[in-house]
Design an enzyme around this catalytic site. Structure first.
Site, PDB file in Angstrom:
ATOM      1  N   CYS A  96       0.817  -1.212   0.000  1.00  0.00           N
ATOM      2  CA  CYS A  96       0.000   0.000   0.000  1.00  0.00           C
ATOM      3  C   CYS A  96       0.855   1.269   0.000  1.00  0.00           C
ATOM      4  O   CYS A  96       1.441   1.592  -1.025  1.00  0.00           O
ATOM      5  CB  CYS A  96      -1.003  -0.035   1.141  1.00  0.00           C
ATOM      6  SG  CYS A  96      -2.360   1.116   0.873  1.00  0.00           S
ATOM      7  N   ARG A 130     -12.130   7.012  -1.484  1.00  0.00           N
ATOM      8  CA  ARG A 130     -11.214   5.917  -1.157  1.00  0.00           C
ATOM      9  C   ARG A 130     -11.724   4.615  -1.755  1.00  0.00           C
ATOM     10  O   ARG A 130     -12.936   4.419  -1.904  1.00  0.00           O
ATOM     11  CB  ARG A 130     -11.071   5.769   0.367  1.00  0.00           C
ATOM     12  CG  ARG A 130     -10.490   6.991   1.039  1.00  0.00           C
ATOM     13  CD  ARG A 130     -10.153   6.732   2.499  1.00  0.00           C
ATOM     14  NE  ARG A 130      -8.972   5.900   2.658  1.00  0.00           N
ATOM     15  CZ  ARG A 130      -7.722   6.332   2.559  1.00  0.00           C
ATOM     16  NH1 ARG A 130      -7.482   7.600   2.298  1.00  0.00           N
ATOM     17  NH2 ARG A 130      -6.703   5.510   2.719  1.00  0.00           N
ATOM     18  N   HIS A 196      -3.714  -5.531   2.385  1.00  0.00           N
ATOM     19  CA  HIS A 196      -3.364  -5.598   3.813  1.00  0.00           C
ATOM     20  C   HIS A 196      -4.059  -6.793   4.434  1.00  0.00           C
ATOM     21  O   HIS A 196      -4.681  -7.591   3.769  1.00  0.00           O
ATOM     22  CB  HIS A 196      -3.902  -4.379   4.560  1.00  0.00           C
ATOM     23  CG  HIS A 196      -3.402  -3.067   4.110  1.00  0.00           C
ATOM     24  ND1 HIS A 196      -2.196  -2.557   4.487  1.00  0.00           N
ATOM     25  CD2 HIS A 196      -3.976  -2.126   3.344  1.00  0.00           C
ATOM     26  CE1 HIS A 196      -2.053  -1.358   3.986  1.00  0.00           C
ATOM     27  NE2 HIS A 196      -3.105  -1.060   3.279  1.00  0.00           N
TER      28      HIS A 196
HETATM   29  N1  GLN Z   1      -2.037   6.899   2.128  1.00  0.00           N
HETATM   30  C1  GLN Z   1      -2.171   6.013   1.026  1.00  0.00           C
HETATM   31  C2  GLN Z   1      -3.519   6.096   0.318  1.00  0.00           C
HETATM   32  O1  GLN Z   1      -4.506   6.402   0.959  1.00  0.00           O
HETATM   33  C3  GLN Z   1      -1.868   4.591   1.492  1.00  0.00           C
HETATM   34  C4  GLN Z   1      -2.837   4.076   2.514  1.00  0.00           C
HETATM   35  C5  GLN Z   1      -2.475   2.748   3.079  1.00  0.00           C
HETATM   36  O2  GLN Z   1      -1.302   2.368   3.211  1.00  0.00           O
HETATM   37  N2  GLN Z   1      -3.504   2.017   3.484  1.00  0.00           N
HETATM   38  O3  GLN Z   1      -3.596   5.843  -0.874  1.00  0.00           O
END
Ligand code: GLN
Length: 247
Positions: A96, A130, A196
């Site tokens: 990520c 998101r 994850h």
């Molecule tokens: N900050 C990054 C995004 O939102 C990665 C987030 C994460 O590692 N879950 O794309």
């Protein structure tokens, strides 16, 4: 069981990049080697620390934008030694936020640009919505195709250049950018993914593929004996079922 250190792993920024228990991936490497009588030595490095040149595996977990901002500049100074290690055959895994920083760079939704180390030919820009949820995808590595499962939560939209290929073809989930049906990136032994959960406890095949590469780089040709993975396979099945229930 005796465990001579067979694999040396460099964990970058363990205190900053550890969202969704990404550190658990290292516990998996540790146990899966240990169950075969092999040891893992972990070298943790943070801001200002030099990159050890002789590790077989380099690992970057995920993080929120603010965590990434704290490390990105420092990481850019580590790009040279990381690239040299990768060119010599070391495995590099980024999850990520770590995946985004393995690429050319990451632009946040408020326009801040973070440099990446350029180990993967990918570029990431955040959008306001998101991409969140369970993921299932088909991954082909070493001539074998398996389903890999996990969880994603990212604002970043990642697009691949010609220097790498997608890690997975999505069955479920948003993946790199929500558009092209692909997830993650792979170039040789460099792997980036948004998954994850952490990634490896429920994907033992992927864990062993990465360990096999690391052992090869270490010059150890023991082969990885099969393990009793029924718990891991149950976790995999539950995650796959969750992904399957997504609309
Ligand atoms: N900050 C990054 C995004 O939102 C990665 C987030 C994460 O590692 N879950 O794309």
């Amino acid at each position: 069981m005796s465990a001579r250190p067979a694999v040396r792993l460099c964990h970058l920024y363990p205190d900053r990049l550890n969202i969704y228990a990404d550190r658990g991936n290292i516990a998996v490497f540790h146990r899966r080697l240990g169950w075969r009588g092999l040891g893992l030595e972990v070298v943790e490095i943070g801001l200002g620390d030099p990159v050890p040149p002789d590790c077989h595996l380099y690992y970057l977990g995920g993080g929120q934008d603010r965590d990434q901002l704290l490390v990105a500049d420092d990481l850019s100074h580590k790009a040279g030694p990381l690239r040299r290690a990768a060119e010599e055959g070391a495995v590099v895994l980024g999850v990520c936020g770590g995946y985004q920083l393995l690429g050319h760079g990451y632009r946040t939704a408020d326009g801040r640009m973070m440099p990446g180390v350029g180990l993967l030919d990918v570029e990431t820009t955040a959008a306001s919505r998101r991409l969140v949820g369970d993921v299932a995808m088909d991954v082909t590595l070493g001539g074998q195709t398996q389903t890999v499962v996990g969880y994603e939560n990212h604002a970043g939209r990642t697009h691949l250049g010609g220097g790498c290929t997608p890690l997975g073809r999505l069955r479920r989930g948003h993946g790199n950018n929500g558009d092209d049906g692909c997830e993650g990136a792979v170039a040789g032994r460099r792997v980036g993914t948004y998954l994850h959960g952490p990634l490896l406890p429920k994907n033992p095949w992927l864990a062993d593929t990465l360990l096999g590469w690391a052992l090869d780089h270490a010059g150890i040709s023991v082969g990885l004996a099969p393990l009793d993975d029924h718990l891991e396979q149950s976790a995999h099945a539950i995650a796959a079922a969750r992904a399957g229930r997504r609309p």
